[in-house]
Design a protein around this motif. Structure first.
Motif, PDB file in Angstrom:
ATOM      1  N   LEU A   1      -0.746  -8.931   1.101  1.00  0.00           N
ATOM      2  CA  LEU A   1      -2.037  -9.429   1.557  1.00  0.00           C
ATOM      3  C   LEU A   1      -2.736 -10.235   0.463  1.00  0.00           C
ATOM      4  O   LEU A   1      -3.464 -11.195   0.762  1.00  0.00           O
ATOM      5  CB  LEU A   1      -2.922  -8.260   1.988  1.00  0.00           C
ATOM      6  CG  LEU A   1      -2.477  -7.532   3.258  1.00  0.00           C
ATOM      7  CD1 LEU A   1      -3.353  -6.308   3.494  1.00  0.00           C
ATOM      8  CD2 LEU A   1      -2.532  -8.462   4.463  1.00  0.00           C
ATOM      9  N   GLU A   2      -2.522  -9.856  -0.781  1.00  0.00           N
ATOM     10  CA  GLU A   2      -3.098 -10.629  -1.886  1.00  0.00           C
ATOM     11  C   GLU A   2      -2.552 -12.048  -1.892  1.00  0.00           C
ATOM     12  O   GLU A   2      -3.294 -13.017  -2.107  1.00  0.00           O
ATOM     13  CB  GLU A   2      -2.796  -9.923  -3.209  1.00  0.00           C
ATOM     14  CG  GLU A   2      -3.297 -10.659  -4.439  1.00  0.00           C
ATOM     15  CD  GLU A   2      -2.869  -9.982  -5.729  1.00  0.00           C
ATOM     16  OE1 GLU A   2      -2.327 -10.672  -6.618  1.00  0.00           O
ATOM     17  OE2 GLU A   2      -3.077  -8.760  -5.837  1.00  0.00           O
ATOM     18  N   VAL A   3      -1.252 -12.188  -1.674  1.00  0.00           N
ATOM     19  CA  VAL A   3      -0.653 -13.524  -1.596  1.00  0.00           C
ATOM     20  C   VAL A   3      -1.261 -14.308  -0.438  1.00  0.00           C
ATOM     21  O   VAL A   3      -1.588 -15.497  -0.565  1.00  0.00           O
ATOM     22  CB  VAL A   3       0.871 -13.407  -1.444  1.00  0.00           C
ATOM     23  CG1 VAL A   3       1.504 -14.774  -1.172  1.00  0.00           C
ATOM     24  CG2 VAL A   3       1.490 -12.783  -2.700  1.00  0.00           C
ATOM     25  N   TYR A   4      -1.427 -13.646   0.703  1.00  0.00           N
ATOM     26  CA  TYR A   4      -1.976 -14.303   1.893  1.00  0.00           C
ATOM     27  C   TYR A   4      -3.394 -14.814   1.631  1.00  0.00           C
ATOM     28  O   TYR A   4      -3.713 -15.986   1.898  1.00  0.00           O
ATOM     29  CB  TYR A   4      -1.965 -13.317   3.055  1.00  0.00           C
ATOM     30  CG  TYR A   4      -2.741 -13.767   4.263  1.00  0.00           C
ATOM     31  CD1 TYR A   4      -2.264 -14.782   5.089  1.00  0.00           C
ATOM     32  CD2 TYR A   4      -3.962 -13.166   4.585  1.00  0.00           C
ATOM     33  CE1 TYR A   4      -2.985 -15.189   6.200  1.00  0.00           C
ATOM     34  CE2 TYR A   4      -4.678 -13.567   5.699  1.00  0.00           C
ATOM     35  CZ  TYR A   4      -4.193 -14.575   6.496  1.00  0.00           C
ATOM     36  OH  TYR A   4      -4.903 -14.982   7.592  1.00  0.00           O
ATOM     37  N   PHE A   5      -4.270 -13.960   1.085  1.00  0.00           N
ATOM     38  CA  PHE A   5      -5.647 -14.372   0.845  1.00  0.00           C
ATOM     39  C   PHE A   5      -5.741 -15.387  -0.297  1.00  0.00           C
ATOM     40  O   PHE A   5      -6.652 -16.230  -0.299  1.00  0.00           O
ATOM     41  CB  PHE A   5      -6.523 -13.156   0.551  1.00  0.00           C
ATOM     42  CG  PHE A   5      -6.970 -12.422   1.777  1.00  0.00           C
ATOM     43  CD1 PHE A   5      -7.916 -12.966   2.622  1.00  0.00           C
ATOM     44  CD2 PHE A   5      -6.422 -11.186   2.104  1.00  0.00           C
ATOM     45  CE1 PHE A   5      -8.326 -12.288   3.760  1.00  0.00           C
ATOM     46  CE2 PHE A   5      -6.823 -10.508   3.243  1.00  0.00           C
ATOM     47  CZ  PHE A   5      -7.778 -11.061   4.076  1.00  0.00           C
ATOM     48  N   THR A   6      -4.830 -15.309  -1.255  1.00  0.00           N
ATOM     49  CA  THR A   6      -4.821 -16.320  -2.322  1.00  0.00           C
ATOM     50  C   THR A   6      -4.559 -17.699  -1.755  1.00  0.00           C
ATOM     51  O   THR A   6      -5.218 -18.685  -2.129  1.00  0.00           O
ATOM     52  CB  THR A   6      -3.759 -15.961  -3.372  1.00  0.00           C
ATOM     53  OG1 THR A   6      -4.058 -14.686  -3.954  1.00  0.00           O
ATOM     54  CG2 THR A   6      -3.727 -17.002  -4.482  1.00  0.00           C
ATOM     55  N   VAL A   7      -3.611 -17.804  -0.858  1.00  0.00           N
ATOM     56  CA  VAL A   7      -3.324 -19.094  -0.216  1.00  0.00           C
ATOM     57  C   VAL A   7      -4.530 -19.576   0.579  1.00  0.00           C
ATOM     58  O   VAL A   7      -4.899 -20.763   0.536  1.00  0.00           O
ATOM     59  CB  VAL A   7      -2.081 -18.974   0.684  1.00  0.00           C
ATOM     60  CG1 VAL A   7      -1.862 -20.264   1.473  1.00  0.00           C
ATOM     61  CG2 VAL A   7      -0.842 -18.663  -0.147  1.00  0.00           C
ATOM     62  N   LEU A   8      -5.194 -18.664   1.293  1.00  0.00           N
ATOM     63  CA  LEU A   8      -6.352 -19.055   2.105  1.00  0.00           C
ATOM     64  C   LEU A   8      -7.486 -19.592   1.242  1.00  0.00           C
ATOM     65  O   LEU A   8      -8.067 -20.649   1.556  1.00  0.00           O
ATOM     66  CB  LEU A   8      -6.845 -17.863   2.919  1.00  0.00           C
ATOM     67  CG  LEU A   8      -6.102 -17.526   4.216  1.00  0.00           C
ATOM     68  CD1 LEU A   8      -6.823 -16.399   4.953  1.00  0.00           C
ATOM     69  CD2 LEU A   8      -5.978 -18.736   5.119  1.00  0.00           C
ATOM     70  N   ILE A   9      -7.837 -18.880   0.180  1.00  0.00           N
ATOM     71  CA  ILE A   9      -8.982 -19.347  -0.611  1.00  0.00           C
ATOM     72  C   ILE A   9      -8.643 -20.616  -1.385  1.00  0.00           C
ATOM     73  O   ILE A   9      -9.529 -21.444  -1.639  1.00  0.00           O
ATOM     74  CB  ILE A   9      -9.484 -18.238  -1.567  1.00  0.00           C
ATOM     75  CG1 ILE A   9      -8.411 -17.858  -2.597  1.00  0.00           C
ATOM     76  CG2 ILE A   9      -9.952 -17.030  -0.786  1.00  0.00           C
ATOM     77  CD1 ILE A   9      -8.899 -16.832  -3.622  1.00  0.00           C
ATOM     78  N   GLU A  10      -7.389 -20.803  -1.750  1.00  0.00           N
ATOM     79  CA  GLU A  10      -7.011 -22.061  -2.395  1.00  0.00           C
ATOM     80  C   GLU A  10      -7.163 -23.227  -1.430  1.00  0.00           C
ATOM     81  O   GLU A  10      -7.598 -24.315  -1.823  1.00  0.00           O
ATOM     82  CB  GLU A  10      -5.570 -21.975  -2.902  1.00  0.00           C
ATOM     83  CG  GLU A  10      -5.396 -21.207  -4.202  1.00  0.00           C
ATOM     84  CD  GLU A  10      -5.803 -22.022  -5.416  1.00  0.00           C
ATOM     85  OE1 GLU A  10      -5.899 -23.256  -5.294  1.00  0.00           O
ATOM     86  OE2 GLU A  10      -6.024 -21.426  -6.492  1.00  0.00           O
ATOM     87  N   LEU A  11      -6.823 -23.013  -0.168  1.00  0.00           N
ATOM     88  CA  LEU A  11      -6.908 -24.077   0.820  1.00  0.00           C
ATOM     89  C   LEU A  11      -8.343 -24.319   1.294  1.00  0.00           C
ATOM     90  O   LEU A  11      -8.740 -25.466   1.525  1.00  0.00           O
ATOM     91  CB  LEU A  11      -6.023 -23.748   2.027  1.00  0.00           C
ATOM     92  CG  LEU A  11      -4.507 -23.740   1.782  1.00  0.00           C
ATOM     93  CD1 LEU A  11      -3.779 -23.275   3.037  1.00  0.00           C
ATOM     94  CD2 LEU A  11      -4.018 -25.120   1.366  1.00  0.00           C
TER      95      LEU A  11
END
Length: 314
Positions: free
Chosen positions: A215-225
């Protein structure tokens, strides 16, 4: 006139000796042997290798695999039809995953514009302090990126994630170095970027597990985008734990230095950044020899990066 000679048209004409092959010699004569279906090299014609067209084997394999997959799919559909409850469970899971996905995206979009007043970490610290002799008051003051001295932003980048302006949420070179070093270190070293730390602190619970890491990877991608670098760094400067029950550089500056974060000096900002790996063990107000040495190292790194212009174009 002599009578016409009758011709038997049903009789097979005699073969032409010029077109008839010579008879096979008897097998019992010297130099001859009966044909046994073997080639001169001793291999049977049935066993002799044949040259197959290129791609024939792979084509047959793909065809057989596709047939097996179709058969398996038909069996699965038949099984599902016989158990209607599975259909209900399937659509329930699909709808749940869709709601969670859309809800997470909406949450990230909202927090791009709204200050992050609380995080799972602040709630956890508050809960742990309740019922004990420790003070349970949370020290936290939100400040926008423009209201915080850029020395503080540069200090956390220099100490935590020097590739922050350039990566897309993950520093793969640092991850590989950490994997190699952790094979020999007694205490494993992390390789989380600032973006990963923000995703973990804002959206997830504390602890270690593969589910939380995914989930950390998932949210990291979201906030970067969705957020961008400037917003990610702004949130980090406001939610990072900087001392016991203290979150953000503004609260740390007011509590330990007696002034706002807008007037932080380079050494003060470097000392706050120095305690970030373990703010409950290290102190900004009473720095140990290790923190003082680490503060000087961070200050040198800030100069080596070129000062505040390193983060000017986030």
């Amino acid at each position: 006139m002599p009578p016409e000679k009758r011709v038997n048209r049903l009789r097979t004409p005699a073969p032409d000796p010029r077109l008839t092959p010579p008879p096979m010699p008897p097998s019992n004569q010297p130099g001859n042997r009966p044909y046994s279906g073997s080639s001169p090299s001793g291999q049977s014609r049935r066993e002799s290798p044949r040259t197959k067209p290129s791609g024939t084997s792979s084509g047959l394999y793909k065809s057989a695999l596709g047939k097996a997959v179709r058969q398996r799919w038909q069996q699965t559909k038949t099984y599902v039809r016989r158990h209607p409850m599975l259909v209900v469970v399937y659509w329930f899971l699909v709808k749940t995953m869709l709601v969670l996905f859309l809800g997470s995206v909406a949450w990230v979009v909202v927090l791009k514009y709204v200050p992050v007043w609380f995080t799972p970490l602040t709630i956890s610290r508050k809960w742990d302090a309740m019922g004990t002799d420790q003070p349970s008051e949370i020290h936290k003051t939100w400040r926008s990126f423009d209201e915080i001295n850029k020395e503080a932003a540069l200090a956390v980048v220099a100490s935590e994630d020097q590739q922050f302006p350039y990566h897309w949420g993950f520093d793969f070179d640092e991850i590989q170095d950490a994997i190699r070093e952790n094979q020999y270190r007694k205490r494993p070293r992390g390789a989380s970027t600032i973006s990963q730390q923000v995703a973990k602190n804002v959206f997830l619970w504390t602890g270690r597990s593969y589910i939380r890491k995914g989930l950390e990877v998932y949210f990291t991608v979201l906030i970067e985008l969705i957020w961008g670098k400037k917003r990610i760094l702004e949130v980090y400067l406001n939610v990072a734990e900087t001392g016991p029950m203290t979150f953000g550089v503004e609260a740390a500056s007011e509590r330990f230095y007696g002034h706002s974060a807008s007037s932080l000096s380079r050494s003060e900002a470097a000392r706050i950044a120095a305690v970030l790996p373990n703010p409950n063990k290290f102190s900004v107000k009473n720095p140990s020899a290790y923190i003082q040495r680490r503060t000087r190292q961070i200050s040198r790194q800030m100069r080596a990066l070129g000062g505040q212009k390193y983060i000017r174009n986030l």
